[in-house]
Write a protein that holds these residues in place. Structure first.
Motif, PDB file in Angstrom:
ATOM      1  N   SER A  79       0.845  -1.192   0.000  1.00 26.88           N
ATOM      2  CA  SER A  79       0.000   0.000   0.000  1.00 26.88           C
ATOM      3  C   SER A  79       0.877   1.238   0.000  1.00 26.88           C
ATOM      4  N   TYR A  80       0.315   2.304  -0.529  1.00 24.44           N
ATOM      5  CA  TYR A  80       1.008   3.580  -0.603  1.00 24.44           C
ATOM      6  C   TYR A  80      -0.034   4.682  -0.757  1.00 24.44           C
ATOM      7  N   THR A  81       0.351   5.897  -0.445  1.00 26.79           N
ATOM      8  CA  THR A  81      -0.523   7.040  -0.632  1.00 26.79           C
ATOM      9  C   THR A  81      -0.150   7.702  -1.949  1.00 26.79           C
ATOM     10  N   GLY A  82      -1.127   7.815  -2.846  1.00 22.51           N
ATOM     11  CA  GLY A  82      -0.902   8.410  -4.156  1.00 22.51           C
ATOM     12  C   GLY A  82      -0.786   9.921  -4.081  1.00 22.51           C
ATOM     13  N   ILE A  90      -2.972  -2.951  -2.818  1.00 21.81           N
ATOM     14  CA  ILE A  90      -3.034  -4.044  -3.789  1.00 21.81           C
ATOM     15  C   ILE A  90      -2.728  -5.329  -3.043  1.00 21.81           C
ATOM     16  N   THR A  91      -3.571  -6.329  -3.203  1.00 22.35           N
ATOM     17  CA  THR A  91      -3.295  -7.667  -2.687  1.00 22.35           C
ATOM     18  C   THR A  91      -3.066  -8.565  -3.892  1.00 22.35           C
ATOM     19  N   TYR A  92      -2.234  -9.579  -3.733  1.00 19.93           N
ATOM     20  CA  TYR A  92      -1.912 -10.423  -4.874  1.00 19.93           C
ATOM     21  C   TYR A  92      -1.610 -11.853  -4.454  1.00 19.93           C
ATOM     22  N   THR A  93      -1.723 -12.717  -5.443  1.00 14.47           N
ATOM     23  CA  THR A  93      -1.318 -14.115  -5.338  1.00 14.47           C
ATOM     24  C   THR A  93      -0.553 -14.445  -6.609  1.00 14.47           C
ATOM     25  N   ALA A  94       0.536 -15.146  -6.463  1.00  9.91           N
ATOM     26  CA  ALA A  94       1.295 -15.627  -7.614  1.00  9.91           C
ATOM     27  C   ALA A  94       1.535 -17.108  -7.394  1.00  9.91           C
ATOM     28  N   ASP A  95       1.159 -17.920  -8.376  1.00  4.96           N
ATOM     29  CA  ASP A  95       1.321 -19.361  -8.266  1.00  4.96           C
ATOM     30  C   ASP A  95       1.406 -19.975  -9.664  1.00  4.96           C
ATOM     31  N   GLU A 102      -5.447  -7.667  -6.966  1.00 10.05           N
ATOM     32  CA  GLU A 102      -6.749  -7.068  -6.700  1.00 10.05           C
ATOM     33  C   GLU A 102      -6.548  -5.761  -5.963  1.00 10.05           C
ATOM     34  N   GLY A 103      -7.366  -4.793  -6.320  1.00 12.63           N
ATOM     35  CA  GLY A 103      -7.345  -3.506  -5.662  1.00 12.63           C
ATOM     36  C   GLY A 103      -8.563  -2.722  -6.119  1.00 12.63           C
ATOM     37  N   ALA A 104      -9.132  -1.937  -5.238  1.00 11.68           N
ATOM     38  CA  ALA A 104     -10.351  -1.206  -5.564  1.00 11.68           C
ATOM     39  C   ALA A 104     -10.142  -0.255  -6.739  1.00 11.68           C
ATOM     40  N   HIS A 105      -8.918   0.195  -6.957  1.00 11.19           N
ATOM     41  CA  HIS A 105      -8.632   1.156  -8.017  1.00 11.19           C
ATOM     42  C   HIS A 105      -8.200   0.507  -9.330  1.00 11.19           C
TER      43      HIS A 105
END
Length: 137
Positions: A79-82, A90-95, A102-105
């Motif tokens: 996360s960061y402030t724009g 942003i949440t993520y999965t890599a496999d 995924e992220g609301a924006h």
């Protein structure tokens, strides 16, 4: 991600050494950092900077020891402030299926048009014995 942290730290050090040459850059401290790497291939890390950037990730080796089935799995978020003052996460999965964020924006694809969805559903229905009912032999 570890490489990113190392790169950012190196760039920060280089910028600090140049000093007055880049007077509009500010030094941002790392206020929290944890890194754990285990012998079984699992790991986890997290960090937070003085300007509100935060990241965390954990991972493991899926199906360890099974040839052609092994896959590295990583899940995490950052996360960061724009510049607009909004906190972005942003949440993520890599496999074995790729990288999924995924992220609301983040943009999302438009919904599948109804006619195409019906067509896809028809193709998935089992075929009746005797062939197509619209054509006679």
């Amino acid at each position: 991600m570890k490489l990113l942290v190392l790169t950012l730290a190196t760039l920060s050090l280089a910028a600090a050494q140049r000093g007055a040459q880049y007077s509009n850059l500010q030094t941002v401290p790392i206020v929290q950092y944890n890194n754990e790497v285990n012998y079984d291939g699992t790991y986890r890390y997290n960090y937070e900077t003085g300007n509100g950037i935060a990241a965390q990730e954990q991972g493991y080796l899926k199906n360890a020891g099974q040839k052609d089935l092994e896959a590295q799995v990583a899940t995490g978020s950052f996360s960061y402030t724009g510049p607009d003052g909004v906190l972005y996460t942003i949440t993520y999965t890599a496999d074995e299926n790729g990288f999924h964020a995924e992220g609301a924006h983040l943009p999302t694809p438009p919904p599948i048009p109804e006619a195409i969805a019906r067509s896809l559903n028809l193709q998935q229905q089992p075929q009746r014995p005797g062939g197509n009912r619209f054509f006679r032999k």
